[in-house]
Design an enzyme around this catalytic site. Sequence first.
Site, mmCIF file in Angstrom:
data_model
loop_
_atom_site.group_PDB
_atom_site.id
_atom_site.type_symbol
_atom_site.label_atom_id
_atom_site.label_comp_id
_atom_site.label_asym_id
_atom_site.label_seq_id
_atom_site.Cartn_x
_atom_site.Cartn_y
_atom_site.Cartn_z
ATOM 1 N N GLU A 111 0.832 -1.211 0.000
ATOM 2 C CA GLU A 111 0.000 0.000 0.000
ATOM 3 C C GLU A 111 0.867 1.263 0.000
ATOM 4 O O GLU A 111 0.511 2.268 -0.621
ATOM 5 C CB GLU A 111 -0.960 -0.018 1.198
ATOM 6 C CG GLU A 111 -2.072 -1.052 0.991
ATOM 7 C CD GLU A 111 -2.947 -1.260 2.201
ATOM 8 O OE1 GLU A 111 -2.389 -1.526 3.292
ATOM 9 O OE2 GLU A 111 -4.179 -1.165 2.072
ATOM 10 N N GLU A 131 -3.759 -9.658 3.386
ATOM 11 C CA GLU A 131 -4.596 -9.384 4.567
ATOM 12 C C GLU A 131 -5.707 -10.417 4.748
ATOM 13 O O GLU A 131 -6.012 -10.830 5.869
ATOM 14 C CB GLU A 131 -5.226 -7.982 4.473
ATOM 15 C CG GLU A 131 -4.242 -6.843 4.705
ATOM 16 C CD GLU A 131 -3.551 -6.364 3.439
ATOM 17 O OE1 GLU A 131 -3.546 -7.114 2.439
ATOM 18 O OE2 GLU A 131 -3.025 -5.234 3.449
#
Length: 688
Positions: A111, A131
């Site tokens: 990210e 995730e």
Amino acid sequence: MSSTDNANPVITRRDDGAIAILTADNPPVNATSLAVRSGLKAAVETADADPAIGAIVIACAGRTFFAGADVNEFGRPPQKPILFELCNAIEACSKPVVAAFHGTALGGGFEIALASHQRIMKADARAGMPEVLLGLTPGAGGTQRLPRLIGLPAALDLITSGRQIKAQEALKLGSIDAIAESDLLGEAIAMARAAIGKPIRRSGDLDVPAYDAAAVEEQLAAVKKKARGQTSPVEAATLVMNAVKGSTQEGIAAEREAFLRLMDTEQSKALRHIFAAERQALKIDGLDLSSAREVRHIGVVGAGIMGSGISIAMADAGYSVTVVERDEEAASKGRERIGGTYARTVKSGRIAQAVADERLARINVGHDANAFTNCDLVIEAVFDDLQVKQELFERLSGIVRDDCILATNTSYLNPNDIAAHVAHKERVVGMHFFAPANIMKLLEVVRAEHTAPEVLATAIAVGKRLGKQCVVAGVCTGFIGNRIYASYRKQCEFMLEEGATPTEIDAAMESFGLPMGPFRAFDLSGLDISWALRKRQAATRDPAARYCVIPDRLCEAGQFGQKSGAGYYNYASGKPVPDAKAADIIEQAAKEKGLPRKTFSADDIRRRLIAAMANEGGKELEEGVALRESDIDLVFTNGYGWPKWRGGPMFQARVMGLEKIVAEVREMQARDGSEFTLSSWLEAQAQS
Ligand code: 3H9
């Protein structure tokens, strides 16, 4: 070149002309802990305000780029700056920011790269959004920036699967701008320099590329189906779809809410428990894994189902393998079996023909055990009979080198007995693979009485190279997994005598997340195998122990499971349906015992089965057969189809409440006898 002082211990800044190079150094994997977040945000903002700086490079020292959020901070109150705030600050920077990554850019690490304005990746690096594998969703803009960069279908695929991509795929998808072949930092600095004064491309400002709405709908339905009860992939898909419904910042707000909510769920806790368990499993007191010996050439005795699977696993991992069967006919069947497996793998598209040919060429199947003379490790995978194995080991110890490790793949026998007539017993170890051995992740590495530490370390090193999850077990009947499974199986059968049906028990466990309920699984593996085992054990069975005759009667009636057309279910229509004969046998057996028939809810069934498993697991912990609770959970999630998001039987016992579990075991003990006595480990844990 000049350096700028930086008070933050994990972020340093070095200037190369107009380029500020910000390097994070937060071992072991550069997780984005508070010091990283605050240091990097401040360093980006300072460089942005510095008139001498024209562009910024973000890189990491050590083995990898940022591996994502720091899992050790999970469950604690979040501390500012939150990772999404750091990403927003990077994206908002008025000067071009280049992320330069090596190793793995995962989760929050990816990210940070997506929020940067350009990305360059080392040729051997990987990137991904894992995730969902921790029961979470991305929480720092990944679900918004990635689809804007690479489109909805590819972003949905990466974010809902958690799979990692290599540099070539990352470039093709458009998630990076370049691959660095040799000098990552040098090429990143050149990229940053070239970007000075040019318009900045911010991922969050892009429009999501056009997509085929019907195809995306199908993809969403497939995500839901594949998740089979796991919530995070479905939640992640919903978040990705926000990218076409609103602004990036609205999408990030929804992401944040989902991330925090999921953090508290049982599923995420279970997955994080498994993540930690995987890393704990190989930390064994007194064992230095670096003492493992070098293994190049492996011998396998037997080319049946297990032997072939083991040989394929070894060849897939690059070992050269010599397989020996008892005669040419059996060797030829073995060659066919191994060749057939590779042919099917090629046909399914999983590997190319050239790769299969290369692997097949590493396997030599013959029938002369003298071919083992240059092996570093020989694994036997012959019929599970003590005398057969003892004679084989004795013969092998006269053929192989004195330092050749001898491993047994026995499922139930005692490796100490198998090694009884072997010279240099310290080289004997158990390597218990699960069928199909080339697919199943679990490897129980069994430490026998005389196993030398470096022999144990070598077996683990081989297992790791095969990509297996190794769990060290002590000697007992069935080791960690099959011993617990036997208790589970008995309680499944006892519940039939007490009024439950196979369908009810299967439904309870399938809705719990098992891919297949116990009775369908028994039918699939064949009822005759355990029947034969029970017949062999009949003479030594405790006459006072509760014994269920149902599986014996099914076998006596020729109902061996799926392969004979019927077992607990009937398969005549191609699908399992309740079987009338099995129902009669169950009713008759229950009548003979005179047990009261009762109804079982799905919760009753699950609690009883988890209690039986946790109790047996507790006994293994008392005896040192299993080293840790979490090792038992790894065994079931890697070898018995348990979904990782349920965390394993020991984790589930804690979720259900150990007091309830102990009460259930006490009932078992009163009803079913000595075999189900309460484990003192479990009792003590419930009290603590
Ligand atoms: C996330 O990023 C959420 C964000 O979207 C939003 C946030 C707001 N943190 O595996 P290894 C430790 S979610 C802390 O043996 P390898 C690990 O415990 C996160 N520690 O090495 C071990 O410690 P020890 C998404 C971590 O080379 C040591 O590092 N990221 C973390 O085989 C070595 O680990 C992930 O899910 C962490 N994130 O593999 C990535 N990761 O030595 C998870 C590892 O004391 N990590 N440690 O036992 C991995 O996949 C692998 O560790 C990695 C290295 C591929 C990085």
